[in-house]
Design a protein around this motif. Sequence first.
Motif, PDB file in Angstrom:
ATOM      1  N   ILE A 174       0.837  -1.207   0.000  1.00 38.44           N
ATOM      2  CA  ILE A 174       0.000   0.000   0.000  1.00 38.44           C
ATOM      3  C   ILE A 174       0.878   1.265   0.000  1.00 38.44           C
ATOM      4  O   ILE A 174       0.544   2.262  -0.645  1.00 38.44           O
ATOM      5  CB  ILE A 174      -0.923  -0.022   1.245  1.00 38.44           C
ATOM      6  N   VAL A 231       1.721   1.938  -3.478  1.00 42.89           N
ATOM      7  CA  VAL A 231       0.577   2.555  -4.156  1.00 42.89           C
ATOM      8  C   VAL A 231       0.473   4.026  -3.741  1.00 42.89           C
ATOM      9  O   VAL A 231       0.059   4.883  -4.513  1.00 42.89           O
ATOM     10  CB  VAL A 231      -0.729   1.796  -3.834  1.00 42.89           C
ATOM     11  N   GLN A 253      -5.112  -5.356 -10.677  1.00 46.29           N
ATOM     12  CA  GLN A 253      -6.292  -5.931 -10.067  1.00 46.29           C
ATOM     13  C   GLN A 253      -6.717  -7.231 -10.742  1.00 46.29           C
ATOM     14  O   GLN A 253      -7.065  -8.202 -10.062  1.00 46.29           O
ATOM     15  CB  GLN A 253      -7.413  -4.885 -10.199  1.00 46.29           C
ATOM     16  N   PHE A 262      -9.431  -3.999   0.313  1.00 42.02           N
ATOM     17  CA  PHE A 262      -8.735  -2.708   0.272  1.00 42.02           C
ATOM     18  C   PHE A 262      -7.553  -2.738  -0.691  1.00 42.02           C
ATOM     19  O   PHE A 262      -7.230  -1.737  -1.323  1.00 42.02           O
ATOM     20  CB  PHE A 262      -8.297  -2.283   1.678  1.00 42.02           C
ATOM     21  N   THR A 303      -9.041  -2.629  -4.197  1.00 37.01           N
ATOM     22  CA  THR A 303      -9.491  -1.260  -4.454  1.00 37.01           C
ATOM     23  C   THR A 303      -8.288  -0.354  -4.729  1.00 37.01           C
ATOM     24  O   THR A 303      -8.301   0.450  -5.661  1.00 37.01           O
ATOM     25  CB  THR A 303     -10.279  -0.717  -3.243  1.00 37.01           C
ATOM     26  N   ALA A 304      -7.252  -0.516  -3.936  1.00 41.25           N
ATOM     27  CA  ALA A 304      -6.056   0.314  -4.119  1.00 41.25           C
ATOM     28  C   ALA A 304      -5.481   0.128  -5.526  1.00 41.25           C
ATOM     29  O   ALA A 304      -4.994   1.090  -6.136  1.00 41.25           O
ATOM     30  CB  ALA A 304      -5.008  -0.033  -3.063  1.00 41.25           C
ATOM     31  N   PHE A 305      -5.548  -1.102  -6.022  1.00 43.75           N
ATOM     32  CA  PHE A 305      -4.988  -1.382  -7.354  1.00 43.75           C
ATOM     33  C   PHE A 305      -5.777  -0.675  -8.464  1.00 43.75           C
ATOM     34  O   PHE A 305      -5.319  -0.628  -9.599  1.00 43.75           O
ATOM     35  CB  PHE A 305      -4.968  -2.895  -7.608  1.00 43.75           C
ATOM     36  N   ARG A 306      -6.956  -0.132  -8.116  1.00 42.15           N
ATOM     37  CA  ARG A 306      -7.758   0.560  -9.142  1.00 42.15           C
ATOM     38  C   ARG A 306      -7.302   1.998  -9.371  1.00 42.15           C
ATOM     39  O   ARG A 306      -7.741   2.646 -10.306  1.00 42.15           O
ATOM     40  CB  ARG A 306      -9.230   0.559  -8.735  1.00 42.15           C
ATOM     41  N   TYR A 307      -6.438   2.486  -8.477  1.00 43.27           N
ATOM     42  CA  TYR A 307      -6.107   3.919  -8.544  1.00 43.27           C
ATOM     43  C   TYR A 307      -4.626   4.173  -8.798  1.00 43.27           C
ATOM     44  O   TYR A 307      -3.947   4.815  -8.002  1.00 43.27           O
ATOM     45  CB  TYR A 307      -6.535   4.605  -7.241  1.00 43.27           C
ATOM     46  N   GLY A 308      -4.113   3.599  -9.882  1.00 41.85           N
ATOM     47  CA  GLY A 308      -2.739   3.918 -10.228  1.00 41.85           C
ATOM     48  C   GLY A 308      -1.722   3.230  -9.338  1.00 41.85           C
ATOM     49  O   GLY A 308      -0.858   3.871  -8.739  1.00 41.85           O
ATOM     50  N   ALA A 309      -1.819   1.889  -9.245  1.00 38.48           N
ATOM     51  CA  ALA A 309      -0.826   1.131  -8.480  1.00 38.48           C
ATOM     52  C   ALA A 309       0.388   0.892  -9.363  1.00 38.48           C
ATOM     53  O   ALA A 309       0.261   0.365 -10.465  1.00 38.48           O
ATOM     54  CB  ALA A 309      -1.423  -0.190  -8.028  1.00 38.48           C
TER      55      ALA A 309
END
Lengths: 619, 619
Positions: free
Chosen positions: B222, B225, B519, B542, B545-551
């Motif tokens: 995380i 990320v 994801q 979580f 979800t985190a991987f959906r926002y520019g990981a």
Amino acid sequence: MSDQHGHTLGRDLHGPRTHTCGELRRAHVGQEVVLKGWVDTRRDLGGVIFIDLRDRYGLTQIVFSPQDNETAYRLADRLRSEYVISVRGVVRERSPETVNPKLATGEVEVRAHDLIILNTSEPLPFPVSAHEEKRTTTSEELRLKYRYLDLRRPELQRNLLLRHQVYLITRRYFDAHQFVEVETPVLTKSTPEGARDFLVPSRLHPGKFYALPQSPQLYKQILMVAGLDRYFQIVKCFRDEDLRADRQPEFTQIDVEMTFPTEEQIFELIEGLIQAIWRETLGVELPRPFPRMSYDEALRRFGSDKPDTRFGLELQEIGEVFRGSGFRVFESVLEQGGEIVALVVPGMGDQGRGYMDRLDKDVVRKQIGAGGLVYFKLPSDGGPIYSSVKEHVLPSAYVQRAVAKLGARAGDLVLLLAGPRPQVYLQAGALRLHMARELNLVPPAGQAPWHFLWVTDFPLLEWDEEAGRYFAMHHPFTSPHPDDLDLLETEPGRVRARAYDLVLNGNEIGGGSIRIHRQDIQRRMFRVLGIDEEEAERRFGFLLTAFRYGAPPHGGIALGLDRIVMLLAGAGSLRDVIAFPKTQRGQELMSNAPDEVSPEQLEELHIRVVLPETEASGS
Amino acid sequence: MSDQHGHTLGRDLHGPRTHTCGELRRAHVGQEVVLKGWVDTRRDLGGVIFIDLRDRYGLTQIVFSPQDNETAYRLADRLRSEYVISVRGVVRERSPETVNPKLATGEVEVRAHDLIILNTSEPLPFPVSAHEEKRTTTSEELRLKYRYLDLRRPELQRNLLLRHQVYLITRRYFDAHQFVEVETPVLTKSTPEGARDFLVPSRLHPGKFYALPQSPQLYKQILMVAGLDRYFQIVKCFRDEDLRADRQPEFTQIDVEMTFPTEEQIFELIEGLIQAIWRETLGVELPRPFPRMSYDEALRRFGSDKPDTRFGLELQEIGEVFRGSGFRVFESVLEQGGEIVALVVPGMGDQGRGYMDRLDKDVVRKQIGAGGLVYFKLPSDGGPIYSSVKEHVLPSAYVQRAVAKLGARAGDLVLLLAGPRPQVYLQAGALRLHMARELNLVPPAGQAPWHFLWVTDFPLLEWDEEAGRYFAMHHPFTSPHPDDLDLLETEPGRVRARAYDLVLNGNEIGGGSIRIHRQDIQRRMFRVLGIDEEEAERRFGFLLTAFRYGAPPHGGIALGLDRIVMLLAGAGSLRDVIAFPKTQRGQELMSNAPDEVSPEQLEELHIRVVLPETEASGS
């Protein structure tokens, strides 16, 4: 979507970046570079796409032009905020009118001739762009849930980097002073005194529990008995308390203990550390030694054991003046040995009735919990003094005498609280802080002045009316002052401790003591605390045993690392200097901890959940 | 007793020591000094008392003579082992015949003219004198109970100091490489995969639990990320496992993660760290790069994923030779796709029947768990080969051919195991280690040679026969090799992972991987592991979800700090490099953790103990 970067899974054909996004300068012009990062902003201008590429180190402008590379330009058209990309291109000087002096890389840009989209991003729930310096209006709850997005903001990244620096400076400092960093256990024995323990059920020992340490207090003392001489650790501690705004159930302390110490040696050591931290992070040279003040003086002058000395508004004891005044409220307090404490507030002598009523009701009674406020207003035009107590109840001669004694002048407001010590001082101290905020006397956080202060000579014990017994003001291992040792059984409340706190701008940032190192004194201390022989043996037997085998005099301190970093950073909350903080209800909203677990897990641990009546029955 | 040092409670009238007990040299002769420490040894000689005074830094000889000071001499007569004292005296040169060349302070002594006894000591349960270099014969249990005494021994103090150095070197190294130390939470969410979690009941959330982290795996991902770019931490991790001799329920790892990494970058980074540690603690310059070996090669040649390459005795696959031999045991293994693995042991061709029977029964079958041993002895006098399988079962022609193929010579012993892969290799690997110990081929601990090795290309998944499903060989967040991605659903067992282990002299000291950052791939991975959508969402939502926002692509490693220090120190056990270790039953014997807690504590936590049937009923 996956086709567009399908080839990039583990196939970042550009290889490692050549520079970070904060690194390129005019000297790099002409070089071919590879940068990687997040799309912070995108602008389309005259058939050209401008991207601000962001990483931890900064921003660099990337230019995609069909002239430079048609394919890259077309792929760049797909870029959205927070896409993760790798760019290969050539560093070019910006034309004079497009230079951005606010950006370290603002004199150059990278003209891209190749682009790889490493990952896409959906639109964010709140903006994190480096261009949005100020905290967004997003609720803290949402920001904690998407902590990985909030942590992309430069403000929080700066806080974590500052924290990292504090770790390093601290460790370097203690190493240079021959302190050894030793890790103490996290799975320990429960010996609650003060706060509640977090417990951990044992699978191998049914019905038994570990406890998470509230501090490594006993282990560090044991390390001194073991001859380690000088110990420190940056260590997580745990308290299962009802959380106030500025507390966390797990917090980090700089833990220190040394053998054969004097208080002076510990003060010098810690002042040196604090000085190094302020010097190396803020470039501020703190004067030393820090001032010292006894608990008694701090209470009398500032109504607090952690006085904020950045402003005046000091308290004054004024009881004698009112003796014989006939004002029952004051007289009865004085008769019972209580005190009357005054606060002279400049520039407030003209406040109206409404303001004063709210001050009495909302602040003094409700917030501070005092019985009520007596006040005298000295109008700024030099008019007659207004007393909140009528003439026939408190004759004006007494008011005049009090005002004279306090040195109050036209335009001042005199606030008076009455009650037993120390409560009345603590209440007056809280009122002092309130009035200081009203007068805008409190300097902003994260800036000079930095008022450090050692508070010394704490009482060893506090009487707890409810429990009907004494509690240790610091902890049961604090050494009584040798001059007061004979009072331990006869007048315990008068015994001073060899304890000290370090205060910064009204915040306690550390506390410690010289410890008891003799078995007989430790046993006497337990007795005074109402811990009988058997209980002492069961809970602290190993310490008492250790004291039988050549325990040296020792002492130390623990500093609150989270709070120190918060004050250094000028952050508004501990949550802003902790990577994954918990809410006031002890929850970590991102991963959703605590959470339910499987029945098999509980069975293995030999425990069963017993829900509280109200929730279980629902009636 | 208390009268004799009553005046010394907090009244160490000598003030701070001027020197440590390891500091005085000939240059100090004539100076007045104050030393403090423990009475290590006492000798009385010609009406003079000699004390070796000990602290962490060394030993200094103190001389009490009635000529120098009668009072001090008489008080010194009360001194016993491990008394804690403060001495004021003058540094004198020793006469040539009394110089002790083994002691850094051996050229001088302090002639005492004042003595304060700071604390006494009862006779110790076991000796700790600095003169007793070797571990005593005291049981480990007793030493753990009186850990503070055992820690006085120079050996354990050296280990803790070494550990301290490793912390410092590690932190300096990562800081220099722009890694940020970030503390991740200890109170986290339970997401067991592999080991059992330690759980912590929540008081504020009845029926819910925190878990202590088995590693900060998800938090460090995380942080990537979140754009932290480079993270490290020296961090406590927790596994509630049945403890083997070399495991601890709480252990410390050096945890590392970086963004946009290649395997090569991680190898280089970690090799640099290891090199710095070995250079700065042992003064050894390790050659780089460390060798790399695929999991497949390590298994075939050494029968292990953590091969000890300091000696030969490599395995050889020899199955083909026995095809058609009619030897049922071998033939059936080969038919089922199994393999026959040979080990040629030099100098053991003359072993008698008794030795070979014990090897078969006690080692191969019992310890290693293999079905049985086939062996050929080649006598050193060149006599005929002896086969453990009779001629009519395995014709000697096949034996001859195998021996020739293996290159075995007179005096060699050939050991053969048969079975399915990878088991037969792992068994042969264990047998190889046993034979190496028999032949004294294993160099002593804590000394060169230092054989570091990267093991790479691990399988992504392991099939668990009992559970009837695949498990992640490292963890579910490890990236599949991009070339094998298409096999993930069709031939999961053949997919390689982007995972790597660091091995030192046959010990795994670290492991890591490039992670999944997309994801869709992470969801496919969960499916292969039998984790359905709902469970994936509940446990790891979580992260998804985190991987959906520019990981960003990311990867890292975790190194076992306890084990590294143990190997550096040449210590025999992890318990020798941990200040307060736990036993194999998870107990800390000094403080007696875990222990019972009060019913009130459990009630507040909404749990009840349910003792196992056998213990509860007692029948």
